[in-house]
Scaffold this motif. Sequence first.
Motif, PDB file in Angstrom:
ATOM      1  N   LEU A  10      33.205  50.253  34.253  1.00 49.73           N
ATOM      2  CA  LEU A  10      33.579  48.953  33.702  1.00 49.73           C
ATOM      3  C   LEU A  10      34.461  48.186  34.679  1.00 49.73           C
ATOM      4  O   LEU A  10      34.286  46.976  34.872  1.00 49.73           O
ATOM      5  CB  LEU A  10      34.296  49.143  32.360  1.00 49.73           C
ATOM      6  CG  LEU A  10      34.442  47.930  31.485  1.00 49.73           C
ATOM      7  CD1 LEU A  10      33.083  47.365  31.112  1.00 49.73           C
ATOM      8  CD2 LEU A  10      35.200  48.288  30.223  1.00 49.73           C
ATOM      9  N   THR A  11      35.384  48.881  35.342  1.00 52.00           N
ATOM     10  CA  THR A  11      36.234  48.240  36.344  1.00 52.00           C
ATOM     11  C   THR A  11      35.408  47.742  37.530  1.00 52.00           C
ATOM     12  O   THR A  11      35.607  46.616  38.006  1.00 52.00           O
ATOM     13  CB  THR A  11      37.319  49.219  36.833  1.00 52.00           C
ATOM     14  OG1 THR A  11      38.074  49.668  35.712  1.00 52.00           O
ATOM     15  CG2 THR A  11      38.233  48.581  37.841  1.00 52.00           C
ATOM     16  N   LEU A  12      34.487  48.573  37.998  1.00 57.07           N
ATOM     17  CA  LEU A  12      33.624  48.153  39.106  1.00 57.07           C
ATOM     18  C   LEU A  12      32.785  46.945  38.716  1.00 57.07           C
ATOM     19  O   LEU A  12      32.624  46.006  39.493  1.00 57.07           O
ATOM     20  CB  LEU A  12      32.705  49.299  39.534  1.00 57.07           C
ATOM     21  CG  LEU A  12      33.353  50.464  40.263  1.00 57.07           C
ATOM     22  CD1 LEU A  12      32.349  51.597  40.445  1.00 57.07           C
ATOM     23  CD2 LEU A  12      33.896  50.015  41.599  1.00 57.07           C
ATOM     24  N   PHE A  13      32.271  46.954  37.500  1.00 60.80           N
ATOM     25  CA  PHE A  13      31.428  45.857  37.044  1.00 60.80           C
ATOM     26  C   PHE A  13      32.217  44.555  36.903  1.00 60.80           C
ATOM     27  O   PHE A  13      31.796  43.512  37.384  1.00 60.80           O
ATOM     28  CB  PHE A  13      30.764  46.229  35.715  1.00 60.80           C
ATOM     29  CG  PHE A  13      29.942  45.125  35.146  1.00 60.80           C
ATOM     30  CD1 PHE A  13      28.736  44.793  35.714  1.00 60.80           C
ATOM     31  CD2 PHE A  13      30.394  44.406  34.058  1.00 60.80           C
ATOM     32  CE1 PHE A  13      27.978  43.758  35.200  1.00 60.80           C
ATOM     33  CE2 PHE A  13      29.645  43.373  33.539  1.00 60.80           C
ATOM     34  CZ  PHE A  13      28.436  43.046  34.109  1.00 60.80           C
ATOM     35  N   VAL A  14      33.381  44.623  36.270  1.00 66.63           N
ATOM     36  CA  VAL A  14      34.199  43.413  36.073  1.00 66.63           C
ATOM     37  C   VAL A  14      34.713  42.886  37.420  1.00 66.63           C
ATOM     38  O   VAL A  14      34.645  41.690  37.698  1.00 66.63           O
ATOM     39  CB  VAL A  14      35.361  43.692  35.089  1.00 66.63           C
ATOM     40  CG1 VAL A  14      36.346  42.549  35.056  1.00 66.63           C
ATOM     41  CG2 VAL A  14      34.810  43.957  33.696  1.00 66.63           C
ATOM     42  N   ALA A  15      35.212  43.784  38.273  1.00 62.79           N
ATOM     43  CA  ALA A  15      35.700  43.359  39.586  1.00 62.79           C
ATOM     44  C   ALA A  15      34.554  42.806  40.436  1.00 62.79           C
ATOM     45  O   ALA A  15      34.721  41.804  41.139  1.00 62.79           O
ATOM     46  CB  ALA A  15      36.374  44.522  40.310  1.00 62.79           C
ATOM     47  N   GLY A  16      33.390  43.432  40.367  1.00 62.90           N
ATOM     48  CA  GLY A  16      32.236  42.948  41.118  1.00 62.90           C
ATOM     49  C   GLY A  16      31.779  41.583  40.645  1.00 62.90           C
ATOM     50  O   GLY A  16      31.435  40.714  41.465  1.00 62.90           O
ATOM     51  N   THR A  17      31.794  41.362  39.344  1.00 60.35           N
ATOM     52  CA  THR A  17      31.419  40.057  38.804  1.00 60.35           C
ATOM     53  C   THR A  17      32.409  38.990  39.256  1.00 60.35           C
ATOM     54  O   THR A  17      32.007  37.895  39.676  1.00 60.35           O
ATOM     55  CB  THR A  17      31.345  40.120  37.265  1.00 60.35           C
ATOM     56  OG1 THR A  17      30.366  41.104  36.894  1.00 60.35           O
ATOM     57  CG2 THR A  17      30.968  38.790  36.668  1.00 60.35           C
ATOM     58  N   ALA A  18      33.699  39.312  39.213  1.00 61.82           N
ATOM     59  CA  ALA A  18      34.717  38.355  39.659  1.00 61.82           C
ATOM     60  C   ALA A  18      34.577  38.056  41.152  1.00 61.82           C
ATOM     61  O   ALA A  18      34.647  36.893  41.571  1.00 61.82           O
ATOM     62  CB  ALA A  18      36.110  38.890  39.352  1.00 61.82           C
TER      63      ALA A  18
END
Length: 187
Positions: A10-18
């Motif tokens: 979830l952290t990778l996904f949210v940071a990647g989206t940002a």
Amino acid sequence: LGLIEIVVPLTLFVAGTALTIIGLSVTSSFPPSLEEAPVVFEANAIVQILSASWLGEDFAIRLQWLHPTGIAGIGLSIVGWGLMLPIPGFPGDRALHSLIGPTEMRDSSIQTSIFVVMLAILVLVFATSDYMPWTLLAAIGAWQRFSPESVPQPFIVDEHAELGDRMRGRLASMVLIVLIAGFPGMV
């Protein structure tokens, strides 16, 4: 177990989206001088929806010479999405383990059902995709599910404490949102 396992994806996904959105914002709408045809990237559905309203037609243009920050964001999003897949040893499988429950997850009929679903996905991916990483992920998922040297089951200190319905619903919702909205590319 479920909450602990989805933290990293979830952290990778949210940071990647940002980072993808930041990369799109610093990318110019005017092409640089290129000697070869550019590589066109595809962003996940969340980035496409947010950027389409903000950038309009420039969104597709900017994806052709995306800033390295945006490329890093797309990479992080794809890794976070891939980790959420229910492949044995991946955090997504452990989240499924916590949703279904330890005794049910060890049941051979449930394991067979999960294997059949993974096999169907593998056949679907082979039939419709030329992109090698999807084929590799589907093959690893089906192989790991049926492998005799299966990945060891996660150690759970208190197997008698089950997730409440509310927590189970939240966990399942988070996993499904990342898997559906985070799919790399709308196509």
